[in-house]
Design a protein around this motif. Sequence first.
Motif, PDB file in Angstrom:
ATOM      1  N   ALA A  18      31.366  -4.192  37.537  1.00  0.00           N
ATOM      2  CA  ALA A  18      30.032  -4.664  37.141  1.00  0.00           C
ATOM      3  C   ALA A  18      29.554  -3.921  35.895  1.00  0.00           C
ATOM      4  O   ALA A  18      29.001  -4.528  34.965  1.00  0.00           O
ATOM      5  CB  ALA A  18      29.048  -4.475  38.289  1.00  0.00           C
ATOM      6  N   VAL A  19      29.800  -2.618  35.871  1.00  0.00           N
ATOM      7  CA  VAL A  19      29.421  -1.818  34.700  1.00  0.00           C
ATOM      8  C   VAL A  19      30.213  -2.279  33.477  1.00  0.00           C
ATOM      9  O   VAL A  19      29.670  -2.423  32.376  1.00  0.00           O
ATOM     10  CB  VAL A  19      29.629  -0.308  34.967  1.00  0.00           C
ATOM     11  N   GLN A  20      31.494  -2.541  33.664  1.00  0.00           N
ATOM     12  CA  GLN A  20      32.344  -3.006  32.568  1.00  0.00           C
ATOM     13  C   GLN A  20      31.844  -4.359  32.040  1.00  0.00           C
ATOM     14  O   GLN A  20      31.762  -4.563  30.829  1.00  0.00           O
ATOM     15  CB  GLN A  20      33.806  -3.129  33.030  1.00  0.00           C
ATOM     16  N   LEU A  21      31.511  -5.275  32.933  1.00  0.00           N
ATOM     17  CA  LEU A  21      31.002  -6.586  32.518  1.00  0.00           C
ATOM     18  C   LEU A  21      29.678  -6.458  31.759  1.00  0.00           C
ATOM     19  O   LEU A  21      29.467  -7.120  30.738  1.00  0.00           O
ATOM     20  CB  LEU A  21      30.829  -7.498  33.733  1.00  0.00           C
ATOM     21  N   GLU A  22      28.818  -5.591  32.248  1.00  0.00           N
ATOM     22  CA  GLU A  22      27.536  -5.369  31.563  1.00  0.00           C
ATOM     23  C   GLU A  22      27.762  -4.747  30.187  1.00  0.00           C
ATOM     24  O   GLU A  22      27.110  -5.111  29.205  1.00  0.00           O
ATOM     25  CB  GLU A  22      26.632  -4.477  32.423  1.00  0.00           C
ATOM     26  N   HIS A  23      28.707  -3.815  30.122  1.00  0.00           N
ATOM     27  CA  HIS A  23      29.050  -3.177  28.852  1.00  0.00           C
ATOM     28  C   HIS A  23      29.576  -4.216  27.865  1.00  0.00           C
ATOM     29  O   HIS A  23      29.192  -4.234  26.687  1.00  0.00           O
ATOM     30  CB  HIS A  23      30.089  -2.072  29.080  1.00  0.00           C
ATOM     31  N   GLU A  24      30.433  -5.108  28.323  1.00  0.00           N
ATOM     32  CA  GLU A  24      30.977  -6.152  27.450  1.00  0.00           C
ATOM     33  C   GLU A  24      29.878  -7.100  26.981  1.00  0.00           C
ATOM     34  O   GLU A  24      29.855  -7.516  25.822  1.00  0.00           O
ATOM     35  CB  GLU A  24      32.083  -6.918  28.177  1.00  0.00           C
ATOM     36  N   ALA A  25      28.961  -7.433  27.883  1.00  0.00           N
ATOM     37  CA  ALA A  25      27.842  -8.313  27.520  1.00  0.00           C
ATOM     38  C   ALA A  25      26.962  -7.647  26.464  1.00  0.00           C
ATOM     39  O   ALA A  25      26.552  -8.285  25.486  1.00  0.00           O
ATOM     40  CB  ALA A  25      27.031  -8.681  28.755  1.00  0.00           C
ATOM     41  N   CYS A  26      26.692  -6.358  26.667  1.00  0.00           N
ATOM     42  CA  CYS A  26      25.887  -5.613  25.699  1.00  0.00           C
ATOM     43  C   CYS A  26      26.604  -5.525  24.351  1.00  0.00           C
ATOM     44  O   CYS A  26      25.984  -5.682  23.291  1.00  0.00           O
ATOM     45  CB  CYS A  26      25.560  -4.213  26.212  1.00  0.00           C
ATOM     46  N   THR A  27      27.900  -5.290  24.379  1.00  0.00           N
ATOM     47  CA  THR A  27      28.693  -5.215  23.146  1.00  0.00           C
ATOM     48  C   THR A  27      28.639  -6.551  22.413  1.00  0.00           C
ATOM     49  O   THR A  27      28.479  -6.589  21.190  1.00  0.00           O
ATOM     50  CB  THR A  27      30.158  -4.836  23.468  1.00  0.00           C
ATOM     51  N   GLN A  28      28.764  -7.642  23.158  1.00  0.00           N
ATOM     52  CA  GLN A  28      28.676  -8.984  22.560  1.00  0.00           C
ATOM     53  C   GLN A  28      27.290  -9.209  21.951  1.00  0.00           C
ATOM     54  O   GLN A  28      27.175  -9.703  20.823  1.00  0.00           O
ATOM     55  CB  GLN A  28      28.973 -10.054  23.621  1.00  0.00           C
ATOM     56  N   ASP A  29      26.237  -8.820  22.669  1.00  0.00           N
ATOM     57  CA  ASP A  29      24.876  -8.972  22.164  1.00  0.00           C
ATOM     58  C   ASP A  29      24.679  -8.169  20.884  1.00  0.00           C
ATOM     59  O   ASP A  29      24.096  -8.667  19.914  1.00  0.00           O
ATOM     60  CB  ASP A  29      23.854  -8.518  23.212  1.00  0.00           C
ATOM     61  N   ILE A  30      25.170  -6.941  20.880  1.00  0.00           N
ATOM     62  CA  ILE A  30      25.039  -6.088  19.693  1.00  0.00           C
ATOM     63  C   ILE A  30      25.791  -6.702  18.519  1.00  0.00           C
ATOM     64  O   ILE A  30      25.293  -6.728  17.390  1.00  0.00           O
ATOM     65  CB  ILE A  30      25.523  -4.657  19.999  1.00  0.00           C
ATOM     66  N   SER A  31      26.974  -7.213  18.789  1.00  0.00           N
ATOM     67  CA  SER A  31      27.765  -7.857  17.736  1.00  0.00           C
ATOM     68  C   SER A  31      27.016  -9.056  17.156  1.00  0.00           C
ATOM     69  O   SER A  31      26.961  -9.241  15.935  1.00  0.00           O
ATOM     70  CB  SER A  31      29.107  -8.291  18.305  1.00  0.00           C
ATOM     71  N   GLU A  32      26.443  -9.885  18.021  1.00  0.00           N
ATOM     72  CA  GLU A  32      25.684 -11.042  17.555  1.00  0.00           C
ATOM     73  C   GLU A  32      24.446 -10.622  16.775  1.00  0.00           C
ATOM     74  O   GLU A  32      24.108 -11.225  15.752  1.00  0.00           O
ATOM     75  CB  GLU A  32      25.290 -11.923  18.742  1.00  0.00           C
ATOM     76  N   LEU A  33      23.767  -9.576  17.250  1.00  0.00           N
ATOM     77  CA  LEU A  33      22.589  -9.084  16.542  1.00  0.00           C
ATOM     78  C   LEU A  33      22.956  -8.546  15.162  1.00  0.00           C
ATOM     79  O   LEU A  33      22.231  -8.766  14.188  1.00  0.00           O
ATOM     80  CB  LEU A  33      21.882  -8.006  17.369  1.00  0.00           C
ATOM     81  N   ARG A  34      24.081  -7.860  15.069  1.00  0.00           N
ATOM     82  CA  ARG A  34      24.543  -7.361  13.759  1.00  0.00           C
ATOM     83  C   ARG A  34      24.841  -8.527  12.826  1.00  0.00           C
ATOM     84  O   ARG A  34      24.501  -8.487  11.648  1.00  0.00           O
ATOM     85  CB  ARG A  34      25.776  -6.475  13.932  1.00  0.00           C
ATOM     86  N   TRP A  35      25.500  -9.558  13.371  1.00  0.00           N
ATOM     87  CA  TRP A  35      25.826 -10.723  12.550  1.00  0.00           C
ATOM     88  C   TRP A  35      24.539 -11.390  12.064  1.00  0.00           C
ATOM     89  O   TRP A  35      24.411 -11.740  10.889  1.00  0.00           O
ATOM     90  CB  TRP A  35      26.662 -11.714  13.368  1.00  0.00           C
TER      91      TRP A  35
END
Length: 107
Positions: A18-35
């Motif tokens: 669950a922590v890994q999935l949340e981490h991946e979701a956060c990483t994806q969100d950060i990537s999209e925000l940077r873009w």
Amino acid sequence: QVQVDKVERRRLYILPKAVQLEHEACTQDISELRWDLDNWLEEKKEMEKQVLGAVEKNRLLQSSIKELTAQCPNIKEKLDIDKKSLEGISADLKEAKNNLESVHVEM
């Protein structure tokens, strides 16, 4: 024992996943925000270029207007002189026509 196994299993497998999935979701969100931020910054830079171009064009137009406004009295004076010249030419033409008619009448 079964209860302990469930808790242990949860601790060892489910929570880290669950922590890994949340981490991946956060990483994806950060990537999209940077873009999105990079896109926005690029658009901002382009708009700033357009604004600077518009400011420069406005400055040139204001300068031209100022120069033309300064020339208005000279242009008005020239128009008045030309008008008087045309009136004189018109009067001379009228006189020449009258003279021509009187010559024709005399002949």
